[in-house]
Write a protein that holds these residues in place. Structure first.
Motif, PDB file in Angstrom:
ATOM      1  N   GLY A  74       1.650   4.011   3.880  1.00  0.00           N
ATOM      2  CA  GLY A  74       2.780   3.324   3.254  1.00  0.00           C
ATOM      3  C   GLY A  74       3.914   4.290   2.933  1.00  0.00           C
ATOM      4  N   GLY A  92      -3.340   7.071  -3.094  1.00  0.00           N
ATOM      5  CA  GLY A  92      -4.166   6.222  -2.211  1.00  0.00           C
ATOM      6  C   GLY A  92      -5.642   6.547  -2.363  1.00  0.00           C
ATOM      7  N   ALA A  93      -6.361   6.472  -1.255  1.00  0.00           N
ATOM      8  CA  ALA A  93      -7.819   6.681  -1.286  1.00  0.00           C
ATOM      9  C   ALA A  93      -8.184   8.104  -1.692  1.00  0.00           C
ATOM     10  CB  ALA A  93      -8.408   6.374   0.087  1.00  0.00           C
ATOM     11  N   GLY A 127      -1.929   2.341   9.733  1.00  0.00           N
ATOM     12  CA  GLY A 127      -3.118   3.011   9.199  1.00  0.00           C
ATOM     13  C   GLY A 127      -4.355   2.370   9.818  1.00  0.00           C
ATOM     14  N   GLY A 166      -5.260   0.350   4.000  1.00  0.00           N
ATOM     15  CA  GLY A 166      -6.370   1.268   4.201  1.00  0.00           C
ATOM     16  C   GLY A 166      -7.723   0.577   4.343  1.00  0.00           C
ATOM     17  N   THR A 201      -5.244   8.931   9.843  1.00  0.00           N
ATOM     18  CA  THR A 201      -5.211  10.325   9.376  1.00  0.00           C
ATOM     19  C   THR A 201      -3.785  10.646   8.931  1.00  0.00           C
ATOM     20  OG1 THR A 201      -4.656  11.259  11.530  1.00  0.00           O
ATOM     21  CG2 THR A 201      -7.002  11.020  11.027  1.00  0.00           C
ATOM     22  N   LEU A 202      -3.639  11.732   8.192  1.00  0.00           N
ATOM     23  CA  LEU A 202      -2.311  12.093   7.668  1.00  0.00           C
ATOM     24  C   LEU A 202      -1.314  12.282   8.807  1.00  0.00           C
ATOM     25  CD1 LEU A 202      -3.832  14.332   4.974  1.00  0.00           C
ATOM     26  CD2 LEU A 202      -1.925  12.820   4.444  1.00  0.00           C
ATOM     27  N   GLN A 231      -0.966   7.303   2.184  1.00  0.00           N
ATOM     28  CA  GLN A 231      -0.169   8.104   3.116  1.00  0.00           C
ATOM     29  C   GLN A 231       0.573   7.237   4.139  1.00  0.00           C
ATOM     30  OE1 GLN A 231      -3.712  10.088   4.079  1.00  0.00           O
ATOM     31  NE2 GLN A 231      -3.965   9.127   6.084  1.00  0.00           N
ATOM     32  N   LEU A 252     -11.877  10.408  -3.416  1.00  0.00           N
ATOM     33  CA  LEU A 252     -12.788  11.255  -2.633  1.00  0.00           C
ATOM     34  C   LEU A 252     -13.363  12.347  -3.522  1.00  0.00           C
ATOM     35  CD1 LEU A 252     -10.755  11.129   0.622  1.00  0.00           C
ATOM     36  CD2 LEU A 252     -13.197  10.702   0.484  1.00  0.00           C
ATOM     37  N   GLY A 303       0.830  -1.207   0.000  1.00  0.00           N
ATOM     38  CA  GLY A 303       0.000   0.000   0.000  1.00  0.00           C
ATOM     39  C   GLY A 303       0.861   1.251   0.000  1.00  0.00           C
ATOM     40  N   ALA A 304       0.613   2.136  -0.983  1.00  0.00           N
ATOM     41  CA  ALA A 304       1.367   3.396  -1.071  1.00  0.00           C
ATOM     42  C   ALA A 304       0.430   4.590  -0.908  1.00  0.00           C
ATOM     43  CB  ALA A 304       2.117   3.486  -2.396  1.00  0.00           C
ATOM     44  N   ALA A 314      -1.618  -1.183  -5.465  1.00  0.00           N
ATOM     45  CA  ALA A 314      -2.551  -1.731  -6.463  1.00  0.00           C
ATOM     46  C   ALA A 314      -2.980  -0.704  -7.510  1.00  0.00           C
ATOM     47  CB  ALA A 314      -3.784  -2.286  -5.751  1.00  0.00           C
ATOM     48  N   PHE A 324     -16.311   2.121   6.853  1.00  0.00           N
ATOM     49  CA  PHE A 324     -15.452   1.185   6.133  1.00  0.00           C
ATOM     50  C   PHE A 324     -14.947   0.119   7.092  1.00  0.00           C
ATOM     51  CE2 PHE A 324     -15.278   5.388   4.382  1.00  0.00           C
ATOM     52  CZ  PHE A 324     -15.382   5.185   3.022  1.00  0.00           C
ATOM     53  N   PHE A 370     -10.113  18.314   7.229  1.00  0.00           N
ATOM     54  CA  PHE A 370     -10.617  18.963   8.441  1.00  0.00           C
ATOM     55  C   PHE A 370      -9.502  19.545   9.312  1.00  0.00           C
ATOM     56  CE2 PHE A 370     -11.393  14.269   9.341  1.00  0.00           C
ATOM     57  CZ  PHE A 370     -10.188  14.060  10.002  1.00  0.00           C
ATOM     58  N   TRP A 380     -11.338   0.503   0.390  1.00  0.00           N
ATOM     59  CA  TRP A 380     -11.619  -0.592  -0.542  1.00  0.00           C
ATOM     60  C   TRP A 380     -12.630  -1.566   0.024  1.00  0.00           C
ATOM     61  CZ3 TRP A 380      -9.024   2.121  -3.855  1.00  0.00           C
ATOM     62  CH2 TRP A 380      -8.022   2.946  -3.332  1.00  0.00           C
TER      63      TRP A 380
HETATM   64  P1  FAD Z   1      -5.265   4.394   1.603  1.00  0.00           P
HETATM   65  O1  FAD Z   1      -5.225   5.832   1.281  1.00  0.00           O
HETATM   66  O2  FAD Z   1      -6.526   3.653   1.354  1.00  0.00           O
HETATM   67  O3  FAD Z   1      -4.061   3.712   0.787  1.00  0.00           O
HETATM   68  C1  FAD Z   1      -3.918   2.333   0.714  1.00  0.00           C
HETATM   69  C2  FAD Z   1      -3.251   1.969  -0.586  1.00  0.00           C
HETATM   70  O4  FAD Z   1      -3.066   0.560  -0.584  1.00  0.00           O
HETATM   71  C3  FAD Z   1      -4.080   2.302  -1.805  1.00  0.00           C
HETATM   72  O5  FAD Z   1      -3.306   2.947  -2.783  1.00  0.00           O
HETATM   73  C4  FAD Z   1      -4.584   0.934  -2.280  1.00  0.00           C
HETATM   74  O6  FAD Z   1      -4.745   0.870  -3.678  1.00  0.00           O
HETATM   75  C5  FAD Z   1      -3.478   0.028  -1.826  1.00  0.00           C
HETATM   76  N1  FAD Z   1      -3.919  -1.348  -1.614  1.00  0.00           N
HETATM   77  C6  FAD Z   1      -5.018  -1.806  -0.993  1.00  0.00           C
HETATM   78  N2  FAD Z   1      -5.052  -3.158  -1.010  1.00  0.00           N
HETATM   79  C7  FAD Z   1      -3.945  -3.539  -1.687  1.00  0.00           C
HETATM   80  C8  FAD Z   1      -3.411  -4.824  -2.045  1.00  0.00           C
HETATM   81  N3  FAD Z   1      -4.016  -5.968  -1.711  1.00  0.00           N
HETATM   82  N4  FAD Z   1      -2.255  -4.864  -2.752  1.00  0.00           N
HETATM   83  C9  FAD Z   1      -1.597  -3.712  -3.085  1.00  0.00           C
HETATM   84  N5  FAD Z   1      -2.062  -2.487  -2.762  1.00  0.00           N
HETATM   85  C10 FAD Z   1      -3.220  -2.408  -2.064  1.00  0.00           C
HETATM   86  N6  FAD Z   1      -7.710  12.216   7.185  1.00  0.00           N
HETATM   87  C11 FAD Z   1      -7.096  13.360   7.515  1.00  0.00           C
HETATM   88  O7  FAD Z   1      -5.949  13.335   7.987  1.00  0.00           O
HETATM   89  N7  FAD Z   1      -7.728  14.567   7.361  1.00  0.00           N
HETATM   90  C12 FAD Z   1      -8.981  14.653   6.817  1.00  0.00           C
HETATM   91  O8  FAD Z   1      -9.524  15.747   6.690  1.00  0.00           O
HETATM   92  C13 FAD Z   1      -9.647  13.438   6.420  1.00  0.00           C
HETATM   93  N8  FAD Z   1     -10.881  13.460   5.845  1.00  0.00           N
HETATM   94  C14 FAD Z   1     -11.444  12.291   5.408  1.00  0.00           C
HETATM   95  C15 FAD Z   1     -12.699  12.337   4.782  1.00  0.00           C
HETATM   96  C16 FAD Z   1     -13.289  11.180   4.321  1.00  0.00           C
HETATM   97  C17 FAD Z   1     -14.647  11.244   3.658  1.00  0.00           C
HETATM   98  C18 FAD Z   1     -12.636   9.920   4.489  1.00  0.00           C
HETATM   99  C19 FAD Z   1     -13.258   8.655   3.991  1.00  0.00           C
HETATM  100  C20 FAD Z   1     -11.397   9.879   5.127  1.00  0.00           C
HETATM  101  C21 FAD Z   1     -10.799  11.054   5.593  1.00  0.00           C
HETATM  102  N9  FAD Z   1      -9.563  11.024   6.259  1.00  0.00           N
HETATM  103  C22 FAD Z   1      -8.960  12.217   6.643  1.00  0.00           C
HETATM  104  C23 FAD Z   1      -8.948   9.716   6.645  1.00  0.00           C
HETATM  105  C24 FAD Z   1      -7.684   9.221   5.985  1.00  0.00           C
HETATM  106  O9  FAD Z   1      -6.725  10.193   5.781  1.00  0.00           O
HETATM  107  C25 FAD Z   1      -7.858   8.341   4.765  1.00  0.00           C
HETATM  108  O10 FAD Z   1      -8.757   7.294   5.015  1.00  0.00           O
HETATM  109  C26 FAD Z   1      -6.524   7.796   4.216  1.00  0.00           C
HETATM  110  O11 FAD Z   1      -6.720   7.589   2.875  1.00  0.00           O
HETATM  111  C27 FAD Z   1      -5.942   6.500   4.845  1.00  0.00           C
HETATM  112  O12 FAD Z   1      -4.637   6.312   4.278  1.00  0.00           O
HETATM  113  P2  FAD Z   1      -3.953   4.892   4.157  1.00  0.00           P
HETATM  114  O13 FAD Z   1      -2.609   5.110   3.574  1.00  0.00           O
HETATM  115  O14 FAD Z   1      -4.062   4.189   5.451  1.00  0.00           O
HETATM  116  O15 FAD Z   1      -4.887   4.088   3.134  1.00  0.00           O
END
Ligand code: FAD
Length: 333
Positions: free
Chosen positions: A13, A38-39, A307, A127, A318-319, A11, A43, A8-9, A32, A271, A50, A130
């Motif tokens: 990763g 990422g996610a 995460g 994350g 969160t970031l 924030q 959005l 996962g790449a 992936a 989620f 926030f 998904w």
């Molecule tokens: P993700 O961003 O989901 O990244 C995971 C990565 O892993 C993706 O690129 C994905 O494709 C990859 N992956 C998944 N499964 C696999 C697999 N099997 N093989 C290879 N790759 C894979 N946070 C804040 O800090 N401030 C905010 O204001 C804020 N607002 C938000 C508002 C909403 C509506 C939501 C839903 C979330 C918000 N968040 C906020 C929360 C948070 O920052 C996000 O959920 C963030 O994207 C989580 O980061 P992550 O790196 O953990 O996961």
């Protein structure tokens, strides 16, 4: 053999990658998606973070403050993560979809649609985006239903009757937008709790940190009063009804027999962690989560989870929270 494989790449990763690079470890990050972000790539465009940019940043490099001086948008965050990945020359391989992680003698074997990696340590940072969650309610609804993951903006709902389900930030923010063009009803499991106007996501982060350290932190509220939410409150649309009991062909109905005809239901109901690739390790507890000590899986010490939610570190989805948890994880390695 690779020393560390990060899956996962997003924030989380990338934050792990930053600290691995600094610690001069041999590692690869598998992602992936076709492109960085990422996610955040998925959005809706009008979404604003926030917290201000300086409190939404990964280690080493501050997120630029948007030209209008407001909080960054989802697009700003994608641009920032794209730049971050390049600036620190993080070794991201994409698109690589990891299918399974298995024990393989003294290593973990990471299997993907583009080959396999043997690793001393695996950091799973996949994350939750998904795995959207929609609770089950009896009955069948004939209108349109969508989850937060399918929401792109209020325009398609103009003139419609819309029920928005969910009392957290995404529900409040989507309600705030949709209520400017549609007739909305907000339905939540418990009364929604708005943070005072002067507090933003930083307060949630500090609150989560205090809770993890065993302090109660008081009853803070969990919805940040970002400008659109404030505006909705001032227009009087931020009033929530209790959860309905079932779906009907043309709407929703409550246990007391009352009902509401609607055209659309938007489920802002959250989620679940995307952990399917870890199934062969058989680590899940009864709640569906993997028991951890910090980020390390209790049942497999070569696996770390980063995460996902507070269970892997304070506000680690969160970031700002991902950074601190990643630093601690790499220190432990
Ligand atoms: P993700 O961003 O989901 O990244 C995971 C990565 O892993 C993706 O690129 C994905 O494709 C990859 N992956 C998944 N499964 C696999 C697999 N099997 N093989 C290879 N790759 C894979 N946070 C804040 O800090 N401030 C905010 O204001 C804020 N607002 C938000 C508002 C909403 C509506 C939501 C839903 C979330 C918000 N968040 C906020 C929360 C948070 O920052 C996000 O959920 C963030 O994207 C989580 O980061 P992550 O790196 O953990 O996961």
């Amino acid at each position: 053999m690779t020393d560390v494989v990060v899956i996962g790449a997003g924030q989380a990763g990338l934050a792990a990658g930053y600290y691995l690079r600094r610690a001069k470890r041999d590692f690869v990050i598998l992602d992936a998606q076709e492109r960085p972000g990422g996610a955040w790539r998925h959005l809706w465009p009008s979404l604003r973070l926030f917290s201000p940019a300086q409190h939404s940043s990964l280690p080493g490099r501050m997120m630029p403050v948007p030209a209008d001086g407001g909080y960054p948008t989802a697009g700003d965050t994608v641009a920032y993560l794209t730049d971050y990945e390049q600036r620190y020359q993080l070794p991201v391989e994409r698109p690589v979809s990891v299918r399974a992680v298995r024990r393989d003698g003294d290593a973990l074997l990471v299997e993907s649609d583009r080959g396999s990696w043997r690793a001393n340590t695996v950091v799973s940072a996949t994350g939750t985006w998904w795995r959207p969650y929609v609770p089950h309610y009896p009955g069948a609804f004939g209108g349109r239903q969508l989850h937060t993951v399918n929401y792109r903006g209020p325009e398609p709902f103009a003139g419609k009757r819309v029920v928005i389900v969910g009392g957290a930030n995404s529900g409040a923010q989507i309600l705030a937008e949709v209520s400017t063009v549609a007739e909305t009803t907000w339905v939540t499991q418990r009364p929604p709790r708005l943070l005072p106007d002067e507090l933003d996501g930083r307060a949630l982060f500090e609150h989560a940190t205090r809770r993890i350290h065993g302090e109660s932190g008081g009853d803070l509220g969990d919805i940040v009063a970002v400008p659109p939410v404030r505006d909705a409150r001032d227009r009087g649309v931020l009033k929530a009804e209790p959860m309905f009991a079932r779906l009907t062909p043309d709407g929703v109905a409550w246990a007391d027999g009352s009902s509401l005809p609607v055209d659309v239901i938007i489920w802002c109901t959250g989620f679940r962690p995307a952990l399917g690739h870890l199934a062969p390790l058989k680590l899940r507890g009864p709640d569906g989560l993997i028991p951890v000590d910090g980020t390390r899986a209790l049942g497999e010490p070569r696996l770390h989870l980063l995460g996902y939610g507070d269970w892997t570190g304070p506000a680690s989805a969160t970031l700002i929270g991902a950074s601190r948890t990643a630093r601690e994880l790499i220190r432990r390695l």
